[in-house]
Design an enzyme around this catalytic site. Structure first.
Site, PDB file in Angstrom:
ATOM      1  N   HIS E 187      29.361  11.602   1.910  1.00 35.44           N
ATOM      2  CA  HIS E 187      29.400  10.215   1.416  1.00 35.44           C
ATOM      3  C   HIS E 187      30.566  10.047   0.432  1.00 35.44           C
ATOM      4  O   HIS E 187      31.337   9.085   0.515  1.00 35.44           O
ATOM      5  CB  HIS E 187      28.045   9.918   0.733  1.00 35.44           C
ATOM      6  CG  HIS E 187      27.976   8.650  -0.055  1.00 35.44           C
ATOM      7  ND1 HIS E 187      27.294   7.534   0.379  1.00 35.44           N
ATOM      8  CD2 HIS E 187      28.471   8.318  -1.277  1.00 35.44           C
ATOM      9  CE1 HIS E 187      27.388   6.574  -0.526  1.00 35.44           C
ATOM     10  NE2 HIS E 187      28.094   7.023  -1.537  1.00 35.44           N
ATOM     11  N   ARG E 200      33.348   1.509  -8.908  1.00 38.01           N
ATOM     12  CA  ARG E 200      31.920   1.664  -8.586  1.00 38.01           C
ATOM     13  C   ARG E 200      31.152   2.160  -9.796  1.00 38.01           C
ATOM     14  O   ARG E 200      31.686   2.914 -10.620  1.00 38.01           O
ATOM     15  CB  ARG E 200      31.722   2.697  -7.478  1.00 38.01           C
ATOM     16  CG  ARG E 200      32.451   2.394  -6.211  1.00 38.01           C
ATOM     17  CD  ARG E 200      32.349   3.567  -5.252  1.00 38.01           C
ATOM     18  NE  ARG E 200      30.973   3.719  -4.762  1.00 38.01           N
ATOM     19  CZ  ARG E 200      30.556   4.749  -4.039  1.00 38.01           C
ATOM     20  NH1 ARG E 200      31.391   5.753  -3.747  1.00 38.01           N
ATOM     21  NH2 ARG E 200      29.318   4.828  -3.623  1.00 38.01           N
ATOM     22  N   ASP E 209      11.482  -0.211 -10.576  1.00 34.55           N
ATOM     23  CA  ASP E 209      11.316  -1.378  -9.711  1.00 34.55           C
ATOM     24  C   ASP E 209      11.136  -0.844  -8.298  1.00 34.55           C
ATOM     25  O   ASP E 209      10.841   0.340  -8.135  1.00 34.55           O
ATOM     26  CB  ASP E 209      12.526  -2.323  -9.818  1.00 34.55           C
ATOM     27  CG  ASP E 209      13.838  -1.574  -9.795  1.00 34.55           C
ATOM     28  OD1 ASP E 209      13.932  -0.581  -9.036  1.00 34.55           O
ATOM     29  OD2 ASP E 209      14.755  -1.934 -10.532  1.00 34.55           O
ATOM     30  N   THR E 248      22.080  -8.629  -1.010  1.00 35.12           N
ATOM     31  CA  THR E 248      23.410  -8.266  -1.473  1.00 35.12           C
ATOM     32  C   THR E 248      23.880  -9.412  -2.364  1.00 35.12           C
ATOM     33  O   THR E 248      23.898 -10.559  -1.927  1.00 35.12           O
ATOM     34  CB  THR E 248      24.371  -8.120  -0.271  1.00 35.12           C
ATOM     35  OG1 THR E 248      23.987  -6.982   0.495  1.00 35.12           O
ATOM     36  CG2 THR E 248      25.816  -7.961  -0.730  1.00 35.12           C
TER      37      THR E 248
END
Lengths: 265, 265, 265, 265, 265
Positions: E187, E200, E209, E248
């Site tokens: 990745h 990022r 959550d 998103t």
């Protein structure tokens, strides 16, 4: 006593609403629209807003006469059926089924409906479209079966309506035409015993909304309808339904005048 | 002191509401509707809108008398039970269970309810329908088991109600009748020890909504009910439930007068 | 300066609210309710409506005194905890955890709460119920592990609360008791290192709502809590959770007076 | 008679709205934006609120002139198309398709739209973004196929618009480039027969929203469009769609003036 | 002409809002909060209610000065970033990203925000929390790769923000640490080419959550960002995402003053 008042009220409503439509309308060729292939069938369901019931009856009757006017005017070009869902379906209160040769005309009817004084109390619950096609008999289907399929359902009033939207899974569409036809023959045979008491009509929806088919049923015997669905759930083709219902719409078949009368109370 | 005022209030509410219903009503044959096959059971749940609680008590009592009138009138033809969900279920505040021989009659009751002054404060949370059928004993089921199944649950008040809607998966319906019967026998045996303290009733829903079954439970011992569900989750048949609950409705069994009293506070 | 005004305001609120509750209340045996098996735990979460914040402060304080009255009155019979979710959870603003021996009593509390002047500003976000049970130690679990499990978490304030609802898959329930026990031992061992800083309590929910378990956590160290959940996600038993959270409720532990003070601002 | 009034009204609306835009606007190079790669296409759909229809016509016309002004002003920089969904789609009433070289400019247009007097009646139903890319011909694709793909669809008005959002599954992305290309060639060949009557445009959405592609269609023959989708559902690539539609947007292509005229009625 | 008025308006807004904050605030050590591990990042998104836009501008400016006051005051203790989602995301209008060492402090900020005159127009759309952790380099990861990862992204304004919530599947967590590390190295290598133009930041959300990770991106080149996500979708690790997005969030990076200016128009 209560009944006499209701009867009188019914009379008042019908007279008032009846007065409005003075011009003679030439109806669309309803029989053709309801039987021929290449016709678009739209199922538009609506909820009445909370304000509707809080208005006084005179106001409601005035708005219902507008509803009648809008429907009658568009009936010149298309076939419009109305159903009462309230009480039997939690999805919506009213259902309109519209058959037209062009969806643009159906859109114009629904625009006029929603833009009318009555329409301001409607909230759209769902809109589904399908196209009628010629029955695609399975090659090699016995002639006796074909003949049986052409026998119309028993005449007489069929007060209940059920509309079930269907989405097939990706596996279904990747089967060969022969495999699908074989499964459809099994499906057809399972349905046959219920043809007399349950009237069916099929609409092809792929691409027009998030469905592949819309199945429409009318019956006076809900028990038979339930047996029909149970029979259909047991054939192989049923395993290829990704969605069956959700929502299932259950209601009663009404004339426009009956709907108006009910909503005027 | 607080209690005396509440007792007085209760008295006032009951007298006011009681006065309204002067005509003697001949009840539908409730016992038959609740025990025979071929009867439609409708579960209609409603939420009270935000305005309901903001009205003064006199107004609320006036509207509750209308509720009583509507229910009593329709009880001539059908069996109507009421349940209080508020506080125990986040799905709705009130649940009506209606048994009738024709769903058209149930629709008329719910139309009258929603069209009434009280009904204007109701928002439909859900409507589910099922049909009662004769118990379909598994062929080869031991007579001793059949006999045990016929023993009614212990008498006495059962204050809690639970309603669980069920949807089977496509695999279930493609099993042979024998395979399904064998699984149902295992299911039945698992449930047997709880028959005395948990009363059950089954409705067949296929086609009438997006369910296959509606299961109804009454109990005074929620612990036993929980053990019953745990026992049922361990049998093979449970693996064929695509939906079990969602929502699970939990509430308390109330008379119409108790509901009215609660809502009048 | 700002702080002094806030301190004064806090004083005013507490005096006003404190005045209301004159009668001495005899609290329910809170310790017993919170530690014994066979107790029903209800988690009821609420959102404040848009009107709440638009009222002037005097009105809000008047309504909060009603809240205090309702809670204090019911604390005679049950244990009631309050939590502030607003700002940390998008699911709701307030959470009540109620322990009672009968759900009917919990229902009466929530009816009184929702029917009160304060309650008219509450919208129910969710209601979940579970039953406490005796710890069901795995047969053959080492005594040292059992002993470790009985060590209470470190004393001291634990400001954060997390509630995670859980639904197991059908495979879980079809495992043998031994298989489930073995998985639970692995689960227990994974959780052990966090026992000191994260307090846990388990409720069995099957049948009472659409869950199988409700897990309740208190901690002052959210990092430890996160490590605990990560550890639990790595054991085999986790693969049998069909639902884990959705919603996860995260909030802060508050006394009733702290909640009132926050909402009065 | 009715038609004459509508014609007059149409005239009034167009004159009033036309008066507002006095300055000459230099349109963005619409052709380039609609044909080149590297352009962002945004699909923003809106519902009209319940208040919209309750206003008198003068007020609505005033607000629609504002709409015209906002769109005309931003058309200097971007290409803006409008579509009428009401009546054909239950998802929204209006759809804007915006092509711009920077999403910041699209954002500014939508901010101005929503902030305008007209925009206060709009509720956002959905916003999707995609990027246009150079057609990525499959290596080894026959030149004859490439040539056929470049033939534009038949000229003439195409009144219907359909927008279908697509999300591929994880398996799709883990295939090799060659495997995906082979499947896309099969997809392309299946679509070819419909190229004349159904116009298509593709947008790459990955990362900009919860989609991978947005497919846009225009046609005057919905039957052909349905056949196209049925053909696409039968190729292997279709099995890699995790989401196809949901919602499928169906509407009619309109000029801004036609939209204004419809909403002014 | 239009621009001059807007420029003047912008001046007025900034002066008015600027006047309010007279006291000098000592900002929290923003750099430390944004770079160190063990910091809680909260993403709280809000929609503006329908009433917001219907107020006159003076009222809106007054409320926006309150917003400025609340944010400035809390910036003493935490890092608060604001983003404009309206027009680019259908999920919400505004996004706050808050970094704090204790979630209690974040809660206090959001309580003050929602309780303020401005906050009464906010509806919570979503709240997500994550914890920053030290980069957990894969054992055996080449030093050259580690070095490349430490190169900061190109300086200069990055106007676009994207936030993607992620939930891993149960299989992911049952992999061994080595297996996960190997996949993460793949990745990381796939992401490397985009490090210069796409910034990022990763947050660990498990337990706080219903997520496992929150990924935050800033870029001036959305095309590069799209290529980055496409590259990440092709590595094995992507197959272990049960949820990726939904929603998103796409928006633009704004200073508080820019947000205020936009909302004041």
């Amino acid at each position: 006593m209560r009944l006499s008042i209701m009867t009188f009220m019914r009379f008042v409503v019908l007279v008032l609403v009846g007065l409005v439509v003075v011009q003679a309308v030439e109806a669309a060729d309803r029989d053709k629209l309801l039987s021929e292939p290449g016709v678009y069938g739209t199922f538009a369901s609506f909820s009445l807003d909370a304000d509707w019931g809080k208005q006084n009856q005179a106001l409601r009757i005035a708005q219902l006469t507008v509803l009648k006017g809008v429907v009658e005017q568009h009936r010149e070009k298309m076939a419009i059926d109305v159903y009462l869902l309230r009480g039997l379906s939690d999805h919506a209160d009213l259902l309109f089924r519209v058959h037209a040769t062009e969806l643009r005309e159906t859109q114009q009817f629904l625009l006029d409906l929603q833009g009318s004084l009555f329409g301001k109390h409607l909230t759209t619950a769902g809109v589904m479209h399908g196209l009628t096609k010629k029955a695609n008999y399975v090659p090699g289907m016995p002639d006796s079966l074909k003949a049986e399929l052409k026998i119309p359902s028993d005449p007489g009033s069929k007060p209940y309506v059920i509309v079930i939207p269907i989405r097939k899974d990706a596996d279904w569409w990747s089967l060969s035409q022969e495999q699908r036809a074989a499964m459809m023959q099994e499906h057809t045979e399972a349905a046959l015993p219920y043809g007399k008491t349950v009237k069916r009509k099929l609409y092809h929806a792929t691409g027009l909304d998030d469905l592949d088919f819309i199945t429409y049923f009318e019956t006076s015997r809900l028990e038979d309808f339930q047996s029909l669905i149970l029979a259909l759930e047991k054939v192989k083709e049923f395993r290829h339904n990704r969605r069956f219902g959700h929502p299932t719409l259950l209601g009663t078949v009404k004339s426009l005048d009956e709907i108006i009368e009910t909503l005027a109370q």
